[in-house]
Write a protein that holds these residues in place. Structure first.
Motif, PDB file in Angstrom:
ATOM      1  N   ASP A  70       0.863  -1.209  -0.191  1.00  0.00           N
ATOM      2  CA  ASP A  70      -0.024  -0.010   0.078  1.00  0.00           C
ATOM      3  C   ASP A  70       0.820   1.209  -0.093  1.00  0.00           C
ATOM      4  O   ASP A  70       1.430   1.667   0.814  1.00  0.00           O
ATOM      5  CB  ASP A  70      -1.100   0.135   1.269  1.00  0.00           C
ATOM      6  N   VAL A  89      14.483 -13.281  12.434  1.00  0.00           N
ATOM      7  CA  VAL A  89      13.561 -14.008  13.156  1.00  0.00           C
ATOM      8  C   VAL A  89      13.118 -15.304  12.403  1.00  0.00           C
ATOM      9  O   VAL A  89      12.506 -14.933  11.227  1.00  0.00           O
ATOM     10  CB  VAL A  89      12.406 -13.087  13.841  1.00  0.00           C
ATOM     11  N   GLN A 134      20.009  -5.741  11.297  1.00  0.00           N
ATOM     12  CA  GLN A 134      20.463  -6.469  10.083  1.00  0.00           C
ATOM     13  C   GLN A 134      21.943  -7.022  10.635  1.00  0.00           C
ATOM     14  O   GLN A 134      22.717  -6.282  11.202  1.00  0.00           O
ATOM     15  CB  GLN A 134      20.640  -5.711   8.646  1.00  0.00           C
ATOM     16  N   LEU A 194      10.025  -3.638   7.844  1.00  0.00           N
ATOM     17  CA  LEU A 194      10.108  -5.090   7.616  1.00  0.00           C
ATOM     18  C   LEU A 194      10.433  -5.808   6.416  1.00  0.00           C
ATOM     19  O   LEU A 194       9.711  -5.411   5.348  1.00  0.00           O
ATOM     20  CB  LEU A 194       8.877  -5.662   8.287  1.00  0.00           C
ATOM     21  N   ASN A 254      20.470  -9.790  11.288  1.00  0.00           N
ATOM     22  CA  ASN A 254      19.684 -10.642  12.456  1.00  0.00           C
ATOM     23  C   ASN A 254      18.266 -10.878  11.843  1.00  0.00           C
ATOM     24  O   ASN A 254      17.651  -9.982  11.232  1.00  0.00           O
ATOM     25  CB  ASN A 254      19.558 -10.094  13.588  1.00  0.00           C
ATOM     26  N   ARG A 288      26.551  -8.621   5.749  1.00  0.00           N
ATOM     27  CA  ARG A 288      27.580  -8.337   6.954  1.00  0.00           C
ATOM     28  C   ARG A 288      27.482  -9.549   7.538  1.00  0.00           C
ATOM     29  O   ARG A 288      26.429 -10.210   7.721  1.00  0.00           O
ATOM     30  CB  ARG A 288      27.349  -7.096   7.899  1.00  0.00           C
ATOM     31  N   LEU A 289      28.657  -9.995   8.242  1.00  0.00           N
ATOM     32  CA  LEU A 289      28.851 -11.223   9.227  1.00  0.00           C
ATOM     33  C   LEU A 289      28.233 -12.380   8.564  1.00  0.00           C
ATOM     34  O   LEU A 289      27.546 -13.165   9.468  1.00  0.00           O
ATOM     35  CB  LEU A 289      28.045 -10.754  10.524  1.00  0.00           C
ATOM     36  N   SER A 323      22.936  -6.178   4.570  1.00  0.00           N
ATOM     37  CA  SER A 323      22.729  -7.701   5.174  1.00  0.00           C
ATOM     38  C   SER A 323      23.837  -8.769   4.866  1.00  0.00           C
ATOM     39  O   SER A 323      23.754  -9.736   5.388  1.00  0.00           O
ATOM     40  CB  SER A 323      21.490  -8.000   4.536  1.00  0.00           C
ATOM     41  N   PRO A 363       9.026 -19.289   6.968  1.00  0.00           N
ATOM     42  CA  PRO A 363       8.873 -17.928   7.299  1.00  0.00           C
ATOM     43  C   PRO A 363      10.059 -17.561   7.804  1.00  0.00           C
ATOM     44  O   PRO A 363      10.854 -18.164   8.597  1.00  0.00           O
ATOM     45  CB  PRO A 363       7.530 -17.967   8.354  1.00  0.00           C
ATOM     46  N   MET A 364      10.325 -16.267   7.712  1.00  0.00           N
ATOM     47  CA  MET A 364      11.261 -15.433   8.328  1.00  0.00           C
ATOM     48  C   MET A 364      11.021 -14.090   8.110  1.00  0.00           C
ATOM     49  O   MET A 364      10.184 -13.630   7.169  1.00  0.00           O
ATOM     50  CB  MET A 364      12.646 -15.631   7.876  1.00  0.00           C
ATOM     51  N   VAL A 365      11.312 -13.038   8.766  1.00  0.00           N
ATOM     52  CA  VAL A 365      11.300 -11.767   8.941  1.00  0.00           C
ATOM     53  C   VAL A 365      12.486 -11.142   9.527  1.00  0.00           C
ATOM     54  O   VAL A 365      13.098 -11.542  10.523  1.00  0.00           O
ATOM     55  CB  VAL A 365       9.820 -11.072   9.529  1.00  0.00           C
ATOM     56  N   GLY A 366      12.873  -9.918   8.952  1.00  0.00           N
ATOM     57  CA  GLY A 366      14.030  -9.074   9.463  1.00  0.00           C
ATOM     58  C   GLY A 366      13.697  -7.814   9.198  1.00  0.00           C
ATOM     59  O   GLY A 366      12.827  -7.313   8.529  1.00  0.00           O
ATOM     60  N   ASN A 367      14.571  -6.666   9.508  1.00  0.00           N
ATOM     61  CA  ASN A 367      14.550  -5.480   8.988  1.00  0.00           C
ATOM     62  C   ASN A 367      15.331  -5.370   7.579  1.00  0.00           C
ATOM     63  O   ASN A 367      15.879  -6.296   7.239  1.00  0.00           O
ATOM     64  CB  ASN A 367      15.185  -4.534   9.987  1.00  0.00           C
ATOM     65  N   ASN A 368      14.933  -4.135   6.990  1.00  0.00           N
ATOM     66  CA  ASN A 368      15.414  -4.007   5.724  1.00  0.00           C
ATOM     67  C   ASN A 368      16.825  -4.337   5.327  1.00  0.00           C
ATOM     68  O   ASN A 368      17.761  -3.743   5.800  1.00  0.00           O
ATOM     69  CB  ASN A 368      15.276  -2.544   5.488  1.00  0.00           C
ATOM     70  N   PRO A 369      16.744  -5.309   4.540  1.00  0.00           N
ATOM     71  CA  PRO A 369      18.332  -5.679   4.259  1.00  0.00           C
ATOM     72  C   PRO A 369      19.227  -4.826   3.277  1.00  0.00           C
ATOM     73  O   PRO A 369      20.358  -5.118   3.235  1.00  0.00           O
ATOM     74  CB  PRO A 369      18.050  -7.293   3.405  1.00  0.00           C
ATOM     75  N   ALA A 399       7.959 -15.334  13.396  1.00  0.00           N
ATOM     76  CA  ALA A 399       8.159 -14.806  11.881  1.00  0.00           C
ATOM     77  C   ALA A 399       6.731 -14.867  11.224  1.00  0.00           C
ATOM     78  O   ALA A 399       6.298 -14.005  10.406  1.00  0.00           O
ATOM     79  CB  ALA A 399       9.287 -15.430  11.124  1.00  0.00           C
TER      80      ALA A 399
END
Lengths: 271, 211
Positions: free
Chosen positions: A6, B205, B201, A75, B203, A259-260, A257, A58-64, B210
């Motif tokens: 949206d 879930v 990031q 998200l 990381n 990184r590491l 994203s 399923p997975m979720v994270g902040n903006n890669p 999730a």
């Protein structure tokens, strides 16, 4: 399955007619997905929607692809769609594996979305186990392509100009001569299924794949994305003045994203 | 054992059905159990006002707090839940290779269970304690069945869960990190103040939180 974002102002679902859909197969080394990350990150593509599906873990994270604190709070989930209308390009990123026995329903739903959205063509980035190559495949380029018959007519000539190598078919029963030759893409995930279904349903699809092994697949991703760029010209490959060669690797932007990827820092007490 | 060739699993998580792998005795046993009618992958969400388990009126919900995992469930038991203010209104019955829950609401903290409670003073506040593991092929079902039973009225969902510190990706070593610590993820629709920093990031879930 496709849910548009949206964007406010009551905008209608985006129109993808005539666009190119670029997507990865979840395959060995996750090379396709890494290459897609580079495309989205470098072209600064806008998210236009996601897939609501029960087929992916399923997975979720902040903006890669966050570059600053302001844009780091959006998200991000396992299957999202990005677009760049100026290049008539839509990119699907898949971030998690398939749930057992769900890859077929996903492929069916995906291809019906491709048809209903009226994409001009689909480009699938994939990879295949390097250890399964035969003697001939061990020599020369590790990159291959495949075209469905409908797309072959349109761009087959361009592939020849680029001197690209078509993925070889292998004997159905190795060691026995006079058997049928079949397409075999070990480690390619849904690549073969999507390709064969597209052939039979008249979808214009190209598969670009690289032979590789599990490990640090970042270099493989760069090789694959540069291969894609030879054809689609998504970014300009500048000629390097120092050695007079074209090396566009430095122009791809690595997302935050990445990184590491291989773990955290070491505890100082270790030494 | 020495000399055994072990096929390294691919990170891509492929499931190529063409090459049917040989079943170990454990696999065969699990598969047989799965095929038995009693141990099916379908989950049942039973609400207290549905004695026969059939669809009733949707529950009007304005706030839904979900505690996933034993730690989060224990947090709710210790600090929030009591028999005076909260009543049990639902239970999830499921089976997977890791755990099995039943339809009983009389549970011990060491059991695997998934229960729903309603605040007696404000029945639109719903709470869920899910100490059992919901398998990846059941997570979507759980969501659809639980949220499908609700009539959302300005619904705000809060999910509580825990992850091992060792899984937290950061520049420094997790050995020196002060733990436990809180991190949050929120949708852009959530406008209130979050009580802790957002999850950085790279990381992520996974599993039911999730989903």
């Amino acid at each position: 399955m496709f849910i548009p974002c949206d964007r406010g102002g009551g905008s209608a679902a985006p129109d993808f007619k005539g666009f190119t859909l670029l997507m990865p197969a979840v395959s060995v080394g996750n090379v396709g997905q890494l290459a897609i990350d580079l495309v989205i990150s470098t072209l600064d593509m806008t998210k236009v929607g996601y897939f609501y599906t029960d087929c992916l873990v399923p997975m979720v994270g902040n903006n890669p692809y966050a570059t600053a604190e302001e844009n780091s709070m959006e998200l991000s989930i396992n299957a999202e769609v990005y677009s760049l209308p100026s290049k008539k390009l839509v990119v699907l990123q898949i971030r998690s594996p398939f749930i057992k026995n769900k890859y077929r329903p996903f492929c069916e739903t995906l291809l019906s979305w491709v048809k209903s959205s009226k994409y001009a063509r689909v480009v699938l980035l994939s990879s295949s186990h390097a250890y399964q190559r035969d003697d001939e495949q061990l020599l020369g380029t590790p990159l291959r392509y495949l075209l469905t018959p409908d797309l072959e007519k349109a761009v087959g000539g361009r592939m020849k100009e680029l001197n690209w190598k078509e993925m070889e078919k292998v004997a159905a029963y190795p060691g026995i001569s006079n058997t049928d030759k079949v397409l075999h893409i070990p480690g390619g995930g849904i690549t073969k299924l999507l390709f064969t279904e597209s052939c039979s349903e008249g979808i214009q699809m190209a598969v670009l794949l690289k032979f590789c092994s599990e490990g640090d697949n970042i270099p493989d991703a760069f090789v694959l994305v540069n291969y894609l760029n030879e054809w689609l010209q998504l970014i300009k490959s500048e000629v390097s003045t120092s050695n007079n060669s074209t090396d566009p690797s430095s122009q791809w932007k690595i997302p935050s994203s990445w990184r590491l990827l291989f773990g955290n820092g070491l505890p100082p007490a270790l030494f | 054992f020495f000399g055994e060739v072990v096929v390294a699993p691919s990170r891509a998580g492929l499931d190529e059905e063409e090459e049917a792998p040989e079943e170990t005795p454990e696999d065969r046993e699990i598969r047989k159990e799965i095929e038995k009618k009693r141990y099916r992958r379908e989950i049942d969400v039973l609400w207290s006002w549905q004695p026969g388990g059939c669809a009733g009126e949707p529950l009007v919900c304005s706030r839904f707090i979900v505690a996933i995992g034993r730690n989060a469930a224990a947090f709710l038991s210790s600090f929030i839940l009591d028999s005076v203010c909260w009543e049990v209104v639902g239970v999830v019955k499921l089976w997977n290779e890791w755990c099995k829950t039943s339809s009983t609401t009389n549970v011990l903290p060491t059991d695997s269970f998934c229960l729903f409670y309603r605040l007696i003073s404000d029945p639109t506040v719903l709470l869920c304690q899910c100490s059992c593991y919901v398998a990846e092929d059941q997570q979507f079902q759980w969501l659809e069945k639980v949220f499908g039973s609700m009539q959302k009225k300005g619904l705000q969902v809060t999910i509580l869960s825990t992850c091992p510190v060792a899984d937290y990706k950061t520049q420094e070593s997790t050995l020196t990190l002060v733990s436990p610590f809180l991190k949050a993820l929120k949708t852009k629709e959530f406008q209130e103040q979050v009580c802790c920093p957002l999850l950085e990031q790279p990381n992520i879930v996974r599993d039911l939180p999730a989903a």
